[in-house]
Design an enzyme around this catalytic site. Structure first.
Site, PDB file in Angstrom:
ATOM      1  N   SER A 214       0.866  -1.270  -0.026  1.00  0.00           N
ATOM      2  CA  SER A 214       0.057   0.088   0.082  1.00  0.00           C
ATOM      3  C   SER A 214       0.779   1.169   0.040  1.00  0.00           C
ATOM      4  O   SER A 214       0.301   2.420  -0.250  1.00  0.00           O
ATOM      5  CB  SER A 214      -0.906  -0.007   1.182  1.00  0.00           C
ATOM      6  OG  SER A 214      -2.220  -0.579   0.897  1.00  0.00           O
TER       7      SER A 214
ATOM      8  N   TYR B  46      -3.292  -2.484 -10.496  1.00  0.00           N
ATOM      9  CA  TYR B  46      -3.048  -2.400  -9.209  1.00  0.00           C
ATOM     10  C   TYR B  46      -2.224  -2.932  -8.369  1.00  0.00           C
ATOM     11  O   TYR B  46      -1.448  -2.594  -7.589  1.00  0.00           O
ATOM     12  CB  TYR B  46      -4.407  -1.972  -8.674  1.00  0.00           C
ATOM     13  CG  TYR B  46      -4.480  -1.950  -6.980  1.00  0.00           C
ATOM     14  CD1 TYR B  46      -4.307  -0.956  -6.414  1.00  0.00           C
ATOM     15  CD2 TYR B  46      -5.030  -3.232  -6.538  1.00  0.00           C
ATOM     16  CE1 TYR B  46      -4.333  -0.927  -4.984  1.00  0.00           C
ATOM     17  CE2 TYR B  46      -5.063  -3.159  -5.013  1.00  0.00           C
ATOM     18  CZ  TYR B  46      -4.591  -2.195  -4.260  1.00  0.00           C
ATOM     19  OH  TYR B  46      -4.662  -2.271  -3.032  1.00  0.00           O
TER      20      TYR B  46
ATOM     21  N   VAL C 224       0.936  -4.020   3.619  1.00  0.00           N
ATOM     22  CA  VAL C 224       0.879  -5.236   4.402  1.00  0.00           C
ATOM     23  C   VAL C 224       2.005  -6.100   4.160  1.00  0.00           C
ATOM     24  O   VAL C 224       2.025  -7.103   4.573  1.00  0.00           O
ATOM     25  CB  VAL C 224      -0.413  -5.958   3.928  1.00  0.00           C
ATOM     26  CG1 VAL C 224      -1.475  -5.192   4.343  1.00  0.00           C
ATOM     27  CG2 VAL C 224      -0.432  -6.069   2.387  1.00  0.00           C
TER      28      VAL C 224
END
Ligand code: GLU
Length: 311
Positions: free
Chosen positions: A67, A195, A265
């Site tokens: 992220s 993504y 993460v």
């Protein structure tokens, strides 16, 4: 006159004190390729304005930034779309898990902020529209990652990206839900896959800490002199990192650490001390909110020991 801080001594003290916490928490097992990482590792690097670095632990070991890459993609998108981007994604803390569907449903398919998954997926959708395809959009994010880290070798880990695509139900659901509300332009699978590739960018703490100097210095890299963002854009991204950088634990992180920061993460966290430095930490075991357990504690120790915080 006060004595200047000895950053190397501080990070070494932290390294000693953090040892008992390295076996606490769990690695992200919802992405199987990430669950294979040796869980008890730790690294920390501080980078100053002149590029001088202070490191401890496995600061050369590469990890998936996950992220944290959302900051990179959003930096590109804010520059391209300016205010019109806020019609598609907000700037409020979510107070919900990073991959929550509920809030997205009752808020009409507009994600709360660009650092939760739905927000980052919509940002990728916008980048794909602007750059004319998934390949070009990914290349732009990678080029940006290479520029800010001053490392032309930065790449993404195809194994991690593939592993995430094989367990993509929730992220695909978020994207489909946004599409049902009309907040999505491109093919859902293509955008989500791109993504994941963006999230699978690999760095070590030395690269990551070096990368984020542009956010510590008002959008301009103090070493290369390149202006990646203007002052206002950099201020906005720092504000978002402070309020939304740790999902539903953002308040707690601001309370305990007091710095704008973004976690992933993969166990990485990058924090900004405005006008002074960027700090990267990495330790794969996560707390219940999906943020590095030892990494969060290490940053807390750092701001207490150094007295550096934005408050
Ligand atoms: N690629 C991860 C996901 O979409 C990113 C989550 C994170 O780092 O918090 O689930």
């Amino acid at each position: 006159m006060t004595t200047p801080l000895d950053y190397q001594e501080i990070v070494e003290e932290i390294f000693q004190e953090i040892q008992p916490s390295l076996t606490k928490g769990n690695v992200a097992n919802y992405i199987p390729a990430l669950a294979k990482v040796d869980p008890n590792q730790f690294a920390m690097t501080i980078t100053l304005k002149d590029g001088k670095q202070f490191s401890v632990g496995k600061s050369q070991e590469e990890f998936s930034i996950q992220s944290i890459s959302k900051v990179l993609a959003f930096s590109l998108a804010i520059d391209i779309y300016s205010k019109s981007l806020y019609k598609r994604v907000g700037v409020e803390p979510s107070g919900n898990a990073f991959n929550s569907l509920v809030q997205l449903e009752y808020e009409g398919g507009i994600p709360r902020n660009p650092f939760i998954n739905a927000g980052a997926i919509v940002v990728m959708d916008a980048l794909i529209s602007h750059y004319g395809g998934d390949y070009s959009a990914l290349e732009k994010v990678l080029t940006f990652a290479r520029e800010i880290s001053d490392n032309p070798k930065i790449k993404f880990d195809a194994v991690v990206a593939k592993s995430e695509m094989e367990h993509a139900s929730r992220n695909l659901s978020l994207a489909h839900l946004m599409k049902s509300f009309g907040n999505f332009d491109n093919d859902v699978r293509n955008v989500v896959q791109t993504y994941f590739k963006q999230c699978a960018i690999v760095m070590n703490t030395e690269n990551l800490s070096r990368s984020m100097l542009y956010l510590a210095f008002k959008g301009k890299d103090p070493i290369s002199g390149k202006e990646f963002l203007n002052e206002l854009q950099a201020k906005r991204i720092n504000a978002l990192m402070l309020t939304c950088g740790h999902y539903d634990a953002s308040g707690e992180f601001a309370y305990n650490v007091g710095l704008p920061a973004k976690s992933g993460v993969g166990g990485g966290i990058v924090a900004i001390v405005p006008n002074l430095m960027s700090i990267a930490v990495w330790s794969p075991r996560l707390n219940s909110h999906g943020n590095s357990l030892a990494g969060t504690l290490a940053l807390q120790m750092f701001t207490r020991k150094s007295g550096l915080s934005i408050f």
